[in-house]
Write a protein that holds these residues in place. Structure first.
Motif, PDB file in Angstrom:
ATOM      1  N   SER A  56       0.807  -1.221   0.000  1.00 21.34           N
ATOM      2  CA  SER A  56       0.000   0.000   0.000  1.00 21.34           C
ATOM      3  C   SER A  56       0.840   1.271   0.000  1.00 21.34           C
ATOM      4  N   GLY A  57       2.160   1.121  -0.076  1.00 22.09           N
ATOM      5  CA  GLY A  57       3.030   2.286  -0.149  1.00 22.09           C
ATOM      6  C   GLY A  57       3.166   3.041   1.155  1.00 22.09           C
ATOM      7  N   GLN A  58       2.976   2.362   2.276  1.00 20.27           N
ATOM      8  CA  GLN A  58       3.063   3.005   3.579  1.00 20.27           C
ATOM      9  C   GLN A  58       4.498   2.992   4.102  1.00 20.27           C
ATOM     10  N   ASP A  59       4.792   3.943   4.962  1.00 15.28           N
ATOM     11  CA  ASP A  59       6.075   4.003   5.666  1.00 15.28           C
ATOM     12  C   ASP A  59       5.938   3.113   6.900  1.00 15.28           C
ATOM     13  N   VAL A  60       6.476   1.911   6.828  1.00 11.24           N
ATOM     14  CA  VAL A  60       6.236   0.928   7.889  1.00 11.24           C
ATOM     15  C   VAL A  60       6.793   1.387   9.236  1.00 11.24           C
ATOM     16  N   PRO A  61       8.047   1.862   9.320  1.00  5.74           N
ATOM     17  CA  PRO A  61       8.531   2.324  10.629  1.00  5.74           C
ATOM     18  C   PRO A  61       7.660   3.433  11.224  1.00  5.74           C
ATOM     19  N   GLU A  62       7.167   4.336  10.379  1.00  2.00           N
ATOM     20  CA  GLU A  62       6.322   5.406  10.903  1.00  2.00           C
ATOM     21  C   GLU A  62       4.959   4.872  11.356  1.00  2.00           C
ATOM     22  N   MET A  63       4.441   3.830  10.701  1.00  2.77           N
ATOM     23  CA  MET A  63       3.214   3.204  11.190  1.00  2.77           C
ATOM     24  C   MET A  63       3.440   2.647  12.595  1.00  2.77           C
ATOM     25  N   ILE A  64       4.564   1.995  12.788  1.00  2.00           N
ATOM     26  CA  ILE A  64       4.884   1.428  14.099  1.00  2.00           C
ATOM     27  C   ILE A  64       4.917   2.522  15.150  1.00  2.00           C
ATOM     28  N   ARG A  65       5.587   3.622  14.836  1.00  2.00           N
ATOM     29  CA  ARG A  65       5.696   4.707  15.816  1.00  2.00           C
ATOM     30  C   ARG A  65       4.351   5.379  16.057  1.00  2.00           C
ATOM     31  N   ALA A  66       3.528   5.466  15.012  1.00  2.00           N
ATOM     32  CA  ALA A  66       2.206   6.088  15.180  1.00  2.00           C
ATOM     33  C   ALA A  66       1.303   5.238  16.066  1.00  2.00           C
ATOM     34  N   TRP A  67       1.435   3.920  15.959  1.00  2.00           N
ATOM     35  CA  TRP A  67       0.557   3.028  16.726  1.00  2.00           C
ATOM     36  C   TRP A  67       1.030   2.827  18.155  1.00  2.00           C
ATOM     37  N   ARG A  68       2.315   2.815  18.388  1.00  2.00           N
ATOM     38  CA  ARG A  68       2.912   2.695  19.712  1.00  2.00           C
ATOM     39  C   ARG A  68       2.174   1.699  20.605  1.00  2.00           C
ATOM     40  N   GLY A  69       1.545   2.200  21.669  1.00  2.00           N
ATOM     41  CA  GLY A  69       0.919   1.314  22.640  1.00  2.00           C
ATOM     42  C   GLY A  69      -0.273   0.544  22.117  1.00  2.00           C
ATOM     43  N   ASN A  70      -0.777   0.896  20.928  1.00  2.00           N
ATOM     44  CA  ASN A  70      -1.892   0.151  20.333  1.00  2.00           C
ATOM     45  C   ASN A  70      -1.431  -1.068  19.552  1.00  2.00           C
ATOM     46  N   LEU A  71      -0.126  -1.210  19.314  1.00  2.00           N
ATOM     47  CA  LEU A  71       0.401  -2.321  18.524  1.00  2.00           C
ATOM     48  C   LEU A  71       0.590  -3.550  19.416  1.00  2.00           C
ATOM     49  N   ALA A  72      -0.144  -4.616  19.107  1.00  2.00           N
ATOM     50  CA  ALA A  72      -0.094  -5.830  19.937  1.00  2.00           C
ATOM     51  C   ALA A  72       0.543  -7.007  19.230  1.00  2.00           C
ATOM     52  N   THR A  73       0.321  -7.150  17.907  1.00  2.00           N
ATOM     53  CA  THR A  73       0.813  -8.322  17.183  1.00  2.00           C
ATOM     54  C   THR A  73       1.415  -7.907  15.848  1.00  2.00           C
ATOM     55  N   LEU A  74       2.238  -8.810  15.294  1.00  2.00           N
ATOM     56  CA  LEU A  74       2.967  -8.530  14.068  1.00  2.00           C
ATOM     57  C   LEU A  74       2.822  -9.665  13.066  1.00  2.00           C
ATOM     58  N   HIS A  75       2.815  -9.285  11.793  1.00  2.00           N
ATOM     59  CA  HIS A  75       3.051 -10.211  10.685  1.00  2.00           C
ATOM     60  C   HIS A  75       4.238  -9.644   9.918  1.00  2.00           C
ATOM     61  N   LEU A  76       5.418 -10.176  10.192  1.00  2.00           N
ATOM     62  CA  LEU A  76       6.642  -9.638   9.603  1.00  2.00           C
ATOM     63  C   LEU A  76       6.882 -10.293   8.245  1.00  2.00           C
ATOM     64  N   ASN A  77       6.085  -9.859   7.270  1.00  2.00           N
ATOM     65  CA  ASN A  77       6.132 -10.430   5.926  1.00  2.00           C
ATOM     66  C   ASN A  77       6.824  -9.469   4.971  1.00  2.00           C
ATOM     67  N   ASP A  78       7.532 -10.035   4.001  1.00  2.00           N
ATOM     68  CA  ASP A  78       8.229  -9.248   2.995  1.00  2.00           C
ATOM     69  C   ASP A  78       7.581  -9.489   1.631  1.00  2.00           C
ATOM     70  N   ASN A  79       7.801  -8.561   0.714  1.00  2.00           N
ATOM     71  CA  ASN A  79       7.348  -8.710  -0.675  1.00  2.00           C
ATOM     72  C   ASN A  79       8.051  -7.650  -1.516  1.00  2.00           C
ATOM     73  N   TYR A  80       7.589  -7.473  -2.765  1.00  2.00           N
ATOM     74  CA  TYR A  80       8.221  -6.516  -3.670  1.00  2.00           C
ATOM     75  C   TYR A  80       7.383  -5.256  -3.865  1.00  2.00           C
ATOM     76  N   GLY A  81       6.453  -5.014  -2.953  1.00  2.00           N
ATOM     77  CA  GLY A  81       5.598  -3.855  -3.111  1.00  2.00           C
ATOM     78  C   GLY A  81       4.502  -4.120  -4.129  1.00  2.00           C
TER      79      GLY A  81
END
Length: 296
Positions: free
Chosen positions: A202-227
């Motif tokens: 979706s063209g999102q800045d993943v590190p900034e999503m993490i920082r924006a969510w902070r205490g609301n982030l509970a689980t992860l799917h650490l998946n890679d792809n080519y965009g």
């Protein structure tokens, strides 16, 4: 040290539940992302049978015996917002899924937002889609309380390739959309699940999503792809480092917000066609990758 976890949805139907779980354990993972979604479809799936509670208890016993705690699970994802946007309550299978999650000893149950499966060139329908989702998840809150479940909302992407260049983002692809859904539902029973692969498409800045969510982030799917690589299905669920995501900034962001949850991957569909011995080798490489990235 973080727990490291793997899903088994991509290969669990090729073998028994016990063997699929043992494969994850043999590969070096110390916890499991359990695919209740897979076992709720089709109509003869275990969660739809008369003995579904007995089946779930058997899975729990197997997990305990193998030594592979189930730290997160995927709920069914069968509903879509109707074409005319009329409201429909959650199907009965969602209640079974939530109770089964509790039987498995798991509190983190991952849901996709309910999507409207049509092109949306602008944001004019966003308020109605948002209100629909808030109402739908509100109906699940008493069940979350009853079974001591935390609803984890996962960011999505335009998996049907409905949007055209210049269109507005699909709802629930951005950090802000997901936060507005959490705030709209307004319960401490609701947190967020970040799928890095969905965000990358979706063209999102993943590190900034993490920082924006902070205490609301509970689980992860650490998946890679080519965009975004239309017209193919881009959600390849590659292991970290096999696509074009930059992983150091992602783990830096997780460190910055002091994330203490499970480091989880959802391995590629191609594992299903590989012999078990090869499957373990590939999964073991992914487990070691997660361990090293976490340590670095």
């Amino acid at each position: 040290m973080h727990f490291i976890s793997s899903a088994m949805a991509s290969f669990c139907l090729e073998t028994t539940v016990e063997d699929a779980m043992q494969t994850v354990r043999d590969a070096g993972f110390d916890s499991l992302d359990f695919p209740l979604s897979v076992y709720s479809r089709p109509q003869d799936a275990p969660l739809r049978g008369d003995n579904w509670r007995q089946w779930a208890r058997g899975v729990r016993r197997t997990a305990d015996r193998i030594g592979l705690p189930i730290t997160q699970a995927h709920a069914s994802w069968e509903q879509a917002i109707p074409d005319d946007l009329h409201y429909e309550s959650p199907y009965e299978i969602y209640e079974r899924t939530m109770e089964a999650c509790a039987i498995l000893g798991c509190r983190q149950l991952i849901f996709h937002p309910v999507l409207y499966l049509h092109r949306m060139p602008d944001r004019s329908l966003w308020p109605r889609i948002h209100d629909w989702n808030v109402r739908w998840f509100h109906e699940l809150l008493p069940l979350a309380e009853k079974f001591d479940i935390v609803i984890n909302l996962e960011n999505t992407f335009d998996y049907r390739h409905l949007q055209q260049p210049g269109d507005a983002p699909v709802p629930y692809t951005t950090a802000q959309d997901m936060l507005e859904l959490v705030y709209g539902i307004g319960s401490n029973r609701v947190q967020l699940c970040l799928d890095t692969g969905h965000a990358h498409i979706s063209g999102q800045d993943v590190p900034e999503m993490i920082r924006a969510w902070r205490g609301n982030l509970a689980t992860l799917h650490l998946n890679d792809n080519y965009g975004l690589i239309r017209p193919v299905f881009e959600d390849l669920h590659l292991f970290p480092g096999y696509g074009t995501l930059e992983w150091k900034p992602i783990f830096d962001a997780l460190r910055d917000i002091r994330f203490r949850g499970v480091l989880n991957i959802e391995p590629v569909v191609e594992l299903a066609r590989m012999p078990r011995a090869v499957r373990i080798i590939q999964l073991r490489a992914a487990a070691q990758t997660l361990q090293v990235l976490a340590e670095l």
